[in-house]
Design an enzyme around this catalytic site. Structure first.
Site, PDB file in Angstrom:
ATOM      1  N   GLU A   1      -4.525   2.944   6.952  1.00  0.00           N
ATOM      2  CA  GLU A   1      -4.433   2.793   5.492  1.00  0.00           C
ATOM      3  C   GLU A   1      -4.989   4.054   4.819  1.00  0.00           C
ATOM      4  O   GLU A   1      -4.640   4.385   3.702  1.00  0.00           O
ATOM      5  CB  GLU A   1      -5.203   1.545   5.032  1.00  0.00           C
TER       6      GLU A   1
ATOM      7  N   ARG B   1       0.816  -1.226   0.000  1.00  0.00           N
ATOM      8  CA  ARG B   1       0.000   0.000   0.000  1.00  0.00           C
ATOM      9  C   ARG B   1       0.845   1.270   0.000  1.00  0.00           C
ATOM     10  O   ARG B   1       0.412   2.308   0.520  1.00  0.00           O
ATOM     11  CB  ARG B   1      -0.974   0.025   1.200  1.00  0.00           C
TER      12      ARG B   1
ATOM     13  N   SER C   1     -10.708  -0.630   4.130  1.00  0.00           N
ATOM     14  CA  SER C   1      -9.940  -0.957   5.338  1.00  0.00           C
ATOM     15  C   SER C   1      -9.372   0.300   5.972  1.00  0.00           C
ATOM     16  O   SER C   1      -8.698   1.095   5.307  1.00  0.00           O
ATOM     17  CB  SER C   1      -8.777  -1.882   4.981  1.00  0.00           C
TER      18      SER C   1
HETATM   19  C1  LIG Z   1     -15.531  -0.578  -0.131  1.00  0.00           C
HETATM   20  C2  LIG Z   1     -14.061  -0.360  -0.334  1.00  0.00           C
HETATM   21  C3  LIG Z   1     -13.235  -1.436  -0.610  1.00  0.00           C
HETATM   22  C4  LIG Z   1     -11.874  -1.242  -0.802  1.00  0.00           C
HETATM   23  N1  LIG Z   1     -11.096  -2.332  -1.065  1.00  0.00           N
HETATM   24  C5  LIG Z   1      -9.774  -2.151  -1.280  1.00  0.00           C
HETATM   25  C6  LIG Z   1      -8.933  -3.266  -1.586  1.00  0.00           C
HETATM   26  O1  LIG Z   1      -9.364  -4.403  -1.689  1.00  0.00           O
HETATM   27  N2  LIG Z   1      -7.624  -3.034  -1.792  1.00  0.00           N
HETATM   28  C7  LIG Z   1      -7.083  -1.782  -1.717  1.00  0.00           C
HETATM   29  O2  LIG Z   1      -5.879  -1.627  -1.934  1.00  0.00           O
HETATM   30  N3  LIG Z   1      -7.851  -0.716  -1.416  1.00  0.00           N
HETATM   31  C8  LIG Z   1      -9.165  -0.869  -1.210  1.00  0.00           C
HETATM   32  N4  LIG Z   1      -9.949   0.210  -0.917  1.00  0.00           N
HETATM   33  C9  LIG Z   1      -9.322   1.533  -0.781  1.00  0.00           C
HETATM   34  C10 LIG Z   1      -9.254   2.368  -2.091  1.00  0.00           C
HETATM   35  O3  LIG Z   1     -10.274   1.975  -2.990  1.00  0.00           O
HETATM   36  C11 LIG Z   1      -7.894   2.253  -2.770  1.00  0.00           C
HETATM   37  O4  LIG Z   1      -6.841   2.688  -1.926  1.00  0.00           O
HETATM   38  C12 LIG Z   1      -7.853   3.093  -4.056  1.00  0.00           C
HETATM   39  O5  LIG Z   1      -6.659   2.835  -4.722  1.00  0.00           O
HETATM   40  C13 LIG Z   1      -7.955   4.588  -3.802  1.00  0.00           C
HETATM   41  O6  LIG Z   1      -8.173   5.202  -5.049  1.00  0.00           O
HETATM   42  P1  LIG Z   1      -8.947   6.574  -5.148  1.00  0.00           P
HETATM   43  O7  LIG Z   1      -8.939   7.003  -6.573  1.00  0.00           O
HETATM   44  O8  LIG Z   1     -10.260   6.491  -4.499  1.00  0.00           O
HETATM   45  O9  LIG Z   1      -7.956   7.499  -4.327  1.00  0.00           O
HETATM   46  P2  LIG Z   1      -8.332   8.609  -3.242  1.00  0.00           P
HETATM   47  O10 LIG Z   1      -8.971   7.979  -2.072  1.00  0.00           O
HETATM   48  O11 LIG Z   1      -9.032   9.717  -3.904  1.00  0.00           O
HETATM   49  O12 LIG Z   1      -6.864   9.053  -2.822  1.00  0.00           O
HETATM   50  C14 LIG Z   1      -6.017   8.137  -2.146  1.00  0.00           C
HETATM   51  C15 LIG Z   1      -4.580   8.682  -2.224  1.00  0.00           C
HETATM   52  O13 LIG Z   1      -4.162   8.653  -3.583  1.00  0.00           O
HETATM   53  C16 LIG Z   1      -3.806   9.966  -4.009  1.00  0.00           C
HETATM   54  N5  LIG Z   1      -4.207  10.119  -5.402  1.00  0.00           N
HETATM   55  C17 LIG Z   1      -5.440   9.957  -5.944  1.00  0.00           C
HETATM   56  N6  LIG Z   1      -5.393  10.181  -7.265  1.00  0.00           N
HETATM   57  C18 LIG Z   1      -4.109  10.504  -7.547  1.00  0.00           C
HETATM   58  C19 LIG Z   1      -3.420  10.889  -8.734  1.00  0.00           C
HETATM   59  N7  LIG Z   1      -4.030  10.988  -9.919  1.00  0.00           N
HETATM   60  N8  LIG Z   1      -2.101  11.177  -8.640  1.00  0.00           N
HETATM   61  C20 LIG Z   1      -1.450  11.094  -7.456  1.00  0.00           C
HETATM   62  N9  LIG Z   1      -2.034  10.760  -6.308  1.00  0.00           N
HETATM   63  C21 LIG Z   1      -3.357  10.458  -6.359  1.00  0.00           C
HETATM   64  C22 LIG Z   1      -4.566  10.903  -3.083  1.00  0.00           C
HETATM   65  O14 LIG Z   1      -3.978  12.189  -3.035  1.00  0.00           O
HETATM   66  C23 LIG Z   1      -4.475  10.142  -1.771  1.00  0.00           C
HETATM   67  O15 LIG Z   1      -3.220  10.335  -1.180  1.00  0.00           O
HETATM   68  C24 LIG Z   1     -11.324   0.049  -0.722  1.00  0.00           C
HETATM   69  C25 LIG Z   1     -12.151   1.145  -0.463  1.00  0.00           C
HETATM   70  C26 LIG Z   1     -13.515   0.948  -0.274  1.00  0.00           C
HETATM   71  C27 LIG Z   1     -14.385   2.134  -0.009  1.00  0.00           C
END
Ligand SMILES: Cc1cc2nc3c(=O)[nH]c(=O)nc-3n(C[C@H](O)[C@H](O)[C@H](O)COP(=O)(O)OP(=O)(O)OC[C@H]3O[C@@H](n4cnc5c(N)ncnc54)[C@H](O)[C@@H]3O)c2cc1C
Length: 303
Positions: A293, A175, A223
Site C-alpha cells: 500500500e 487505494r 497498513s
Molecule cells: C497510523 C496510520 C493510519 C493510517 N490509516 C489509514 C486508513 O485508515 N486508510 C487509508 O486509506 N490510509 C491510511 N493511512 C495511510 C495514509 O494516511 C493515507 O494513504 C493518506 O491518504 C496519505 O496522505 P499523505 O498526505 O500522507 O500522502 P503521502 O504519504 O505524502 O503521499 C502518498 C502518495 O500521494 C501522493 N501525493 C501526496 N500529496 C499529493 C498531491 N498534493 N498531489 C498528488 N499526489 C500527492 C504522493 O506523491 C504519494 O504517491 C494511515 C497511515 C498511518 C500512518
C-alpha cells in the site's frame, strides 16, 4: 535550468539536500536534491515551471503517511503544498454543502471542523493522518467510506498547466486513482450535507477510540499492504507467523500485523526488506501475493 538556479529563484521556498524521510510518519529514510514548498498559486505559477525545467523527477509529499523514502540522497525534487493550499471553505445549497479543501490540508483537521459545524459525512477521515492531496492520489478510506464517496472534483497542476478532474475521470479504485506521478493535486471539492453536530462529533470520538485500541503507536506508515480481495493482509501475515518478526531496525507490530514499526534511529531500507520477507512468507503459506500500500521513493526499482 539547473537546481542551483531554482534555489536562487526560490529563496526561502527551496531547501537543498532536504531530508524527506524525516517528513514521513516512519521518520526514517533519505534526502532529496531539493524540497520546494508552495504557499500559494503564485508560488506554483512562478516555481512550478522551473521545477519541470530542471528535468529531474519529482514527487509530491503530503504528510508522508504512506511514503517510504530509501536511505541516502536522491536526485529528485520533492514538492510540498502549504499556506493557501491548506485552507477549508464551504457554502450551503439547501441541505447540501459544497466543501473546497486545499490539497495540503490534513484530513483529521477537516473532519473535526466539518463535524463541529454540523456538516456530516466526512467523520471517517479523522483517523487517516494524510492530506487531501495524498488521500485523493491514494483514494484513502476507512470505517466504511473513502474519499471517492464524497469527492466531486479535483484540480491538479502539471507541466500542461491546471486541469479540472471529475470524479469519473479520477477513476477511483481500492487505494488507487487515475492520477499520475506528475499530477499535483492542488484542491478538491466534496459534496456533503447538513446534519446534527452532536452525533457527528460522537462518531469522531468513537473512531479515534477505535484507532487507539486497534492500531499501534510508534514510527509507522499505516497498513503496509493492501487487503487482497475478500481477505485481510493482517490476517494472512499473522497466519504466516510474522507477528513480531524483526529485520534489523524494523519489526512487524504485535498489535496489528499489517503495521511495521521502525526504530527511532532505524533505516527505511530495513522496512522495505522486512516487507519483502513478509510478502515471501505469506506467499509460501497461503499462495497470496501481497501488494504494497506504501508508495516508495528512491528505491530505484520503479516502485
Ligand atoms: C497510523 C496510520 C493510519 C493510517 N490509516 C489509514 C486508513 O485508515 N486508510 C487509508 O486509506 N490510509 C491510511 N493511512 C495511510 C495514509 O494516511 C493515507 O494513504 C493518506 O491518504 C496519505 O496522505 P499523505 O498526505 O500522507 O500522502 P503521502 O504519504 O505524502 O503521499 C502518498 C502518495 O500521494 C501522493 N501525493 C501526496 N500529496 C499529493 C498531491 N498534493 N498531489 C498528488 N499526489 C500527492 C504522493 O506523491 C504519494 O504517491 C494511515 C497511515 C498511518 C500512518
Amino acid at each position: 535550468m539547473s537546481v542551483a538556479e531554482l534555489v536562487a529563484r526560490g529563496t526561502d521556498r527551496v531547501e537543498e539536500h532536504a531530508s524527506l524521510g524525516a517528513r514521513t510518519t516512519y521518520r526514517v529514510g533519505g534526502s532529496v536534491r531539493a524540497l520546494v514548498s508552495f504557499r500559494s498559486q503564485s508560488d506554483l505559477d512562478e516555481l512550478g515551471p522551473l521545477v519541470f525545467a530542471t528535468g529531474l523527477p519529482f514527487v509530491v509529499i503530503g504528510n508522508g503517511s504512506n511514503l517510504l523514502v530509501a536511505d541516502g540522497e536522491h536526485e529528485i525534487i520533492a514538492l510540498h503544498l502549504v499556506g493557501e493550499f491548506a485552507e477549508l471553505t464551504w457554502h450551503d445549497d439547501l441541505d447540501d454543502v459544497h466543501v473546497v479543501a486545499g490539497a495540503g490540508l490534513d484530513l483529521p483537521i477537516a473532519a473535526r471542523r466539518l463535524s463541529a459545524e454540523g456538516i456530516v459525512g466526512f467523520e471517517w477521515a479523522v483517523g487517516v493522518p494524510g492530506t487531501f492531496g495524498g488521500a485523493t492520489a491514494m483514494n484513502a478510506g476507512g470505517h466504511g467510506s473513502d474519499i471517492a464517496a464524497s469527492l466531486t472534483s479535483a484540480t491538479t497542476y502539471g507541466a500542461e498547466g491546471q486541469r479540472e478532474w471529475t470524479r469519473a475521470e479520477l477513476d477511483f479504485g481500492y487505494r488507487t486513482s487515475a492520477l499520475g506521478a506528475r499530477d499535483v493535486v492542488t484542491s478538491v471539492t466534496l459534496g456533503l450535507r447538513r446534519g446534527d453536530a452532536a452525533p457527528s462529533l460522537e462518531k469522531i470520538k468513537e473512531i479515534v477510540r477505535w484507532r487507539r485500541e486497534h492500531q499501534p503507536g510508534g514510527q509507522n506508515g499505516g497498513s503496509a499492504f493492501r487487503n487482497p480481495d475478500g481477505d485481510f493482509a493482517g490476517r494472512l501475515i499473522e497466519q504466516a507467523g510474522c507477528k513480531g518478526l524483526r529485520y534489523e531496525s524494523a519489526v512487524v507490530s504485535d498489535k496489528h500485523a499489517n503495521f511495521i514499526i521502525v526504530d527511532h534511529d532505524g533505516r527505511a531500507n530495513d522496512v522495505r526488506d522486512l516487507m519483502r520477507v513478509v510478502a515471501a512468507r505469506v506467499k509460501a503459506t497461503s499462495g497470496v501475493v501481497l501488494v504494497s500500500e506504501h508508495r516508495f521513493v528512491g528505491f530505484g526499482d520503479g516502485t
